[in-house]
Design an enzyme around this catalytic site. Structure first.
Site, PDB file in Angstrom:
ATOM      1  N   THR A   1       0.827  -1.209   0.000  1.00  0.00           N
ATOM      2  CA  THR A   1       0.000   0.000   0.000  1.00  0.00           C
ATOM      3  C   THR A   1       0.860   1.257   0.000  1.00  0.00           C
ATOM      4  O   THR A   1       0.610   2.201  -0.740  1.00  0.00           O
ATOM      5  CB  THR A   1      -0.944  -0.003   1.218  1.00  0.00           C
ATOM      6  OG1 THR A   1      -1.791  -1.149   1.144  1.00  0.00           O
ATOM      7  CG2 THR A   1      -1.801   1.250   1.246  1.00  0.00           C
TER       8      THR A   1
ATOM      9  N   ASP B   1       5.784  -2.373  14.839  1.00  0.00           N
ATOM     10  CA  ASP B   1       6.014  -3.349  13.781  1.00  0.00           C
ATOM     11  C   ASP B   1       6.834  -2.738  12.650  1.00  0.00           C
ATOM     12  O   ASP B   1       7.218  -3.445  11.723  1.00  0.00           O
ATOM     13  CB  ASP B   1       4.658  -3.834  13.245  1.00  0.00           C
ATOM     14  CG  ASP B   1       4.791  -4.910  12.181  1.00  0.00           C
ATOM     15  OD1 ASP B   1       5.399  -5.956  12.483  1.00  0.00           O
ATOM     16  OD2 ASP B   1       4.294  -4.705  11.055  1.00  0.00           O
TER      17      ASP B   1
ATOM     18  N   GLU C   1      14.903  -0.637   8.019  1.00  0.00           N
ATOM     19  CA  GLU C   1      14.466  -2.031   8.040  1.00  0.00           C
ATOM     20  C   GLU C   1      15.322  -2.851   7.073  1.00  0.00           C
ATOM     21  O   GLU C   1      15.235  -2.644   5.859  1.00  0.00           O
ATOM     22  CB  GLU C   1      12.979  -2.126   7.669  1.00  0.00           C
ATOM     23  CG  GLU C   1      12.080  -1.441   8.666  1.00  0.00           C
ATOM     24  CD  GLU C   1      10.608  -1.454   8.281  1.00  0.00           C
ATOM     25  OE1 GLU C   1       9.777  -1.133   9.141  1.00  0.00           O
ATOM     26  OE2 GLU C   1      10.292  -1.770   7.108  1.00  0.00           O
TER      27      GLU C   1
ATOM     28  N   HIS D   1       7.955  -5.959  10.902  1.00  0.00           N
ATOM     29  CA  HIS D   1       7.106  -5.513   9.797  1.00  0.00           C
ATOM     30  C   HIS D   1       6.268  -6.668   9.239  1.00  0.00           C
ATOM     31  O   HIS D   1       6.202  -6.898   8.020  1.00  0.00           O
ATOM     32  CB  HIS D   1       7.944  -4.880   8.678  1.00  0.00           C
ATOM     33  CG  HIS D   1       7.183  -3.870   7.864  1.00  0.00           C
ATOM     34  ND1 HIS D   1       7.714  -2.672   7.453  1.00  0.00           N
ATOM     35  CD2 HIS D   1       5.908  -3.882   7.384  1.00  0.00           C
ATOM     36  CE1 HIS D   1       6.824  -2.001   6.747  1.00  0.00           C
ATOM     37  NE2 HIS D   1       5.707  -2.719   6.697  1.00  0.00           N
ATOM     38  N   VAL D   2       5.605  -7.386  10.126  1.00  0.00           N
ATOM     39  CA  VAL D   2       4.813  -8.557   9.724  1.00  0.00           C
ATOM     40  C   VAL D   2       3.342  -8.433  10.088  1.00  0.00           C
ATOM     41  O   VAL D   2       2.590  -9.402   9.957  1.00  0.00           O
ATOM     42  CB  VAL D   2       5.388  -9.856  10.333  1.00  0.00           C
ATOM     43  CG1 VAL D   2       6.733 -10.190   9.715  1.00  0.00           C
ATOM     44  CG2 VAL D   2       5.493  -9.751  11.861  1.00  0.00           C
TER      45      VAL D   2
END
Length: 318
Positions: A73, A256, A261, A283-284
């Site tokens: 997104t 998250d 990252e 980030h899950v």
């Protein structure tokens, strides 16, 4: 057309990408370094990316490129203004992960309010044996029901979180954007931070939201308050959050998403994760199997629509 997916490993290996109809060539690369992007996209018509950066300087060197299909997104990895100026269309994935992200938010809220992490770690460290009885009370436990949850960002994701939160007995308020008068049904930003027991972020990363939660904003929150970020790294000043948690300015936080990252070894995140009152996930929040497959299906649909002369989910600058 030639389609190149630069970072296929951002989707789990068990997630299937349905073959395209027609004689088109789809090439997957598990990952792509910045210095490899130009070569891999030099003769492609459609670039598929999740997190690979597509800068203005790079896009100017890709005259054949017609579409950037973002496999997510968020589109902050693409220079949207440059793409528009060059006639390159951009599309993204929408409305696929609201349920799984809302569930992740609630899981983090419960874990923080009930001190799940520190109790688990204390058992591993032998604390239960030292207690010499059936339980011990080293960390506070509070019920979620009755707490006030402030949502910063009230699109599809924020609304799903609100629905689950209300079902779990939380009082939900919706924050207005910073430095803006409160519209009907919303609470002025600073006032929302003051009132909330839990603040949950659901806004995109933009120049306006970069560093939106910093030292001053954390200081506005209750000492008993919790901060949840499943939106984007960079919205929260991680060094300021580390200081606030160490100084007990707020009671806890969970995230998250992070500015870098994966984080580097000297990143403030690596100090945050050592704290009892902080929970990190990599980030899950979006990555339930059902939702990841829905993303993959929508991605292929977006590419097929463009090949057929249409355009799904167009993203424009601004």
């Amino acid at each position: 057309m030639k389609i190149v997916f630069l970072d296929r490993q951002t989707l789990a290996p068990h997630i299937q990408l349905r073959p395209l109809s027609g004689e088109h060539h789809w090439q997957n690369y598990n990952s792509t370094l910045p210095e490899q992007v130009l070569e891999r996209l030099s003769d492609c018509d459609i670039a598929v990316v999740n997190k690979v950066q597509l800068t203005a300087a790079l896009l100017k060197q890709l005259p054949k490129l017609k579409l950037i299909a973002v496999a997510a997104t968020g589109t902050n990895n693409v220079d949207l203004a440059a793409a528009q100026a060059l006639g390159i269309k951009v599309c993204n994935i929408r409305d696929y992960a609201a349920q799984t992200i809302a569930e992740h938010v609630m899981a983090l809220i419960y874990a923080l309010q009930r001190s799940i992490r520190p109790y688990h770690q204390s058992i591993a460290n032998g604390r239960w044996q030292a207690a010499q009885q059936f339980c011990y009370f080293d960390y506070p436990i509070e019920n979620v029901r009755g707490k006030t949850l402030a949502l910063v960002g009230y699109g599809n994701l924020g609304q799903h979180v609100a629905s689950l939160a209300k079902a779990n007995g939380l009082h939900v308020i919706v924050s207005e954007r910073p430095n803006a008068p409160a519209r009907e049904g919303r609470v002025e930003f600073k006032q929302a931070l003051n009132q909330a027991d839990i603040v949950s972020l659901h806004c995109p990363l933009t120049p306006q939201t970069l560093g939106m939660i910093g030292a001053a904003e954390l200081d506005m929150m209750k000492p008993s308050a919790m901060l949840i970020n499943t939106a984007r790294g960079g919205i929260v000043d991680e060094q300021a959050l580390l200081t606030a948690l160490r100084n007990k300015q707020i009671a806890g936080a969970a995230s998250d998403v992070f500015a870098n990252e994966p984080p580097k070894a000297d990143d403030p995140v690596m100090q945050l994760v050592t704290l009892d009152n902080f929970i990190a996930t990599p980030h899950v929040a979006w990555a339930a199997t059902e939702n990841m497959q829905a993303l993959a299906d929508q991605l292929v649909e977006n590419v097929e629509a463009f090949i057929a002369g249409g355009l799904n989910n167009e993203v424009l600058p601004g």
